[in-house]
Design a protein around this motif. Structure first.
Motif, PDB file in Angstrom:
ATOM      1  N   SER A  93      62.459 -52.249 -63.427  1.00 15.29           N
ATOM      2  CA  SER A  93      61.626 -53.416 -63.682  1.00 15.29           C
ATOM      3  C   SER A  93      60.180 -53.020 -63.953  1.00 15.29           C
ATOM      4  N   ASP A  94      59.391 -53.998 -64.425  1.00 13.21           N
ATOM      5  CA  ASP A  94      58.003 -53.731 -64.791  1.00 13.21           C
ATOM      6  C   ASP A  94      57.139 -53.347 -63.590  1.00 13.21           C
ATOM      7  N   ASP A  95      57.495 -53.840 -62.378  1.00 12.41           N
ATOM      8  CA  ASP A  95      56.672 -53.548 -61.202  1.00 12.41           C
ATOM      9  C   ASP A  95      57.143 -52.305 -60.447  1.00 12.41           C
ATOM     10  N   THR A  96      58.094 -51.560 -61.017  1.00 11.30           N
ATOM     11  CA  THR A  96      58.567 -50.329 -60.388  1.00 11.30           C
ATOM     12  C   THR A  96      57.538 -49.220 -60.572  1.00 11.30           C
ATOM     13  N   THR A  97      57.129 -48.580 -59.461  1.00 15.95           N
ATOM     14  CA  THR A  97      56.188 -47.460 -59.553  1.00 15.95           C
ATOM     15  C   THR A  97      56.848 -46.130 -59.212  1.00 15.95           C
ATOM     16  N   ILE A  98      57.931 -46.164 -58.439  1.00 16.21           N
ATOM     17  CA  ILE A  98      58.688 -44.949 -58.134  1.00 16.21           C
ATOM     18  C   ILE A  98      60.151 -45.215 -58.467  1.00 16.21           C
ATOM     19  N   PHE A  99      60.669 -44.465 -59.411  1.00 14.55           N
ATOM     20  CA  PHE A  99      62.072 -44.617 -59.800  1.00 14.55           C
ATOM     21  C   PHE A  99      62.728 -43.242 -59.773  1.00 14.55           C
ATOM     22  N   ALA A 100      63.862 -43.171 -59.100  1.00 11.35           N
ATOM     23  CA  ALA A 100      64.627 -41.926 -59.073  1.00 11.35           C
ATOM     24  C   ALA A 100      66.105 -42.265 -59.172  1.00 11.35           C
ATOM     25  N   ALA A 101      66.834 -41.455 -59.921  1.00 10.44           N
ATOM     26  CA  ALA A 101      68.270 -41.685 -60.084  1.00 10.44           C
ATOM     27  C   ALA A 101      68.995 -40.346 -60.158  1.00 10.44           C
TER      28      ALA A 101
END
Length: 308
Positions: A2-10
């Motif tokens: 999403s637009d408000d995601t600041t930390i994304f890990a997968a």
């Protein structure tokens, strides 16, 4: 994402020889959250933190920090974040002010901004009176707060804290959390690992990590609601003996000694309370009280840790 995601890990995976420290782990942390990573020693929390900070490359997976691909461009990602490891690199033969100056210079903070930020952060950390004291002469809690001041001197968007209050006195822990709450109000995103379950309760959301895997991720309230089974508090004159008497009882899913009482997780409270009372009577137990209670995060974590 999403637009408000600041930390994304997968799909994050990291091995050390034959040991898989982190296995296909993922996170999605929103702007302004205080996000907690909870797990026992050896769960992979520090490895996870180091990969997110760009100081340890993953064997597999993807990391996006404030729109920057950490795996592809770790140096650019470091401009967006501040990472405070368990043993923060303070220089004990430098004063508080000199340590702050060093970190400000390292991040290219202009002098006027540094002085303003230094005054604000030292006041928030209750360290203003210790500006000229050598860092090596500070208490453990004061050193941790100074580490946080140094980590914040360049106004990062994201703060990564690896068990920042371990071994810190209760007053310093309270001050530390007051700073984190103020940062949240200004939009800073904080991801921290902690061994303290009372601190976990203060987080916006939690990820429960066991043997390198993220088992559950939700708000503390929803994690409690999702705990398998129902919780009973057993109070007895001898709680250790009460725990031993309950081991192997039908319907008992888990036991946790909590001071002067035992937390007992059962499949059906209405059915099991009379059965447990009868079991105590058969064992000659007296003065035993059994009451349903709401689970704590510690209860939830112990329950999920033992899930297959």
């Amino acid at each position: 994402m999403s637009d408000d995601t600041t930390i994304f890990a997968a799909g994050l995976t990291r091995r050390f020889g034959t040991v898989c420290a982190v296995h296909e782990a993922g996170l999605n942390v929103r702007r302004g959250e205080i996000f907690g990573l909870v797990g026992p020693d050896g769960a992979g929390k520090t490895t996870m933190m180091r990969m997110l900070a760009g100081v340890l490359p993953p064997d597999a997976g993807r990391i996006i920090i404030a729109g920057v691909d950490v795996v592809a461009d770790p140096e650019r990602a470091k401009e967006k974040l501040s990472y405070m490891p368990q043993r923060f690199g303070l220089y004990e033969d430098l004063t508080v002010a000199e340590n702050i100056f060093f970190y400000a210079e390292m991040f290219g903070v202009p002098r006027a901004l540094r002085l303003r930020r230094e005054a604000e952060l030292l006041a928030a950390a209750d360290l203003s009176a210790f500006r000229q004291r050598l860092a090596g002469q500070l208490s453990g809690g004061m050193k941790q707060k100074l580490g946080l001041v140094c980590a914040l001197i360049h106004t990062p968007e994201i703060l990564l804290l690896d068990e920042p209050t371990t071994g810190v006195d209760p007053v310093s822990r309270r001050d530390f959390w007051a700073i984190l709450y103020n940062l949240r109000e200004s939009g800073v995103t904080t991801l921290l690992s902690t061994a303290y379950m009372d601190e976990a309760e203060r987080c916006s959301r939690l990820a429960l990590m066991v043997t390198g895997e993220i088992r559950r991720c939700d708000t503390p309230a929803r994690l409690k609601q999702a705990m398998p089974g129902m919780l009973l508090a057993v109070t007895a004159d001898d709680p250790r003996a009460a725990k031993a008497a309950l081991e192997g009882a039908p319907g008992v899913l888990g036991l946790l000694l909590m001071g002067d009482r035992v937390h007992v997780r059962v499949d059906d409270a209405a059915r099991r309370v009379p059965e447990l009372q009868a079991r105590f009577s058969a064992h000659g137990g007296s003065g035993v009280s059994i009451l349903p209670i709401r689970p704590s995060i510690e209860d939830v974590f112990v329950a999920l840790e033992t899930e297959p």
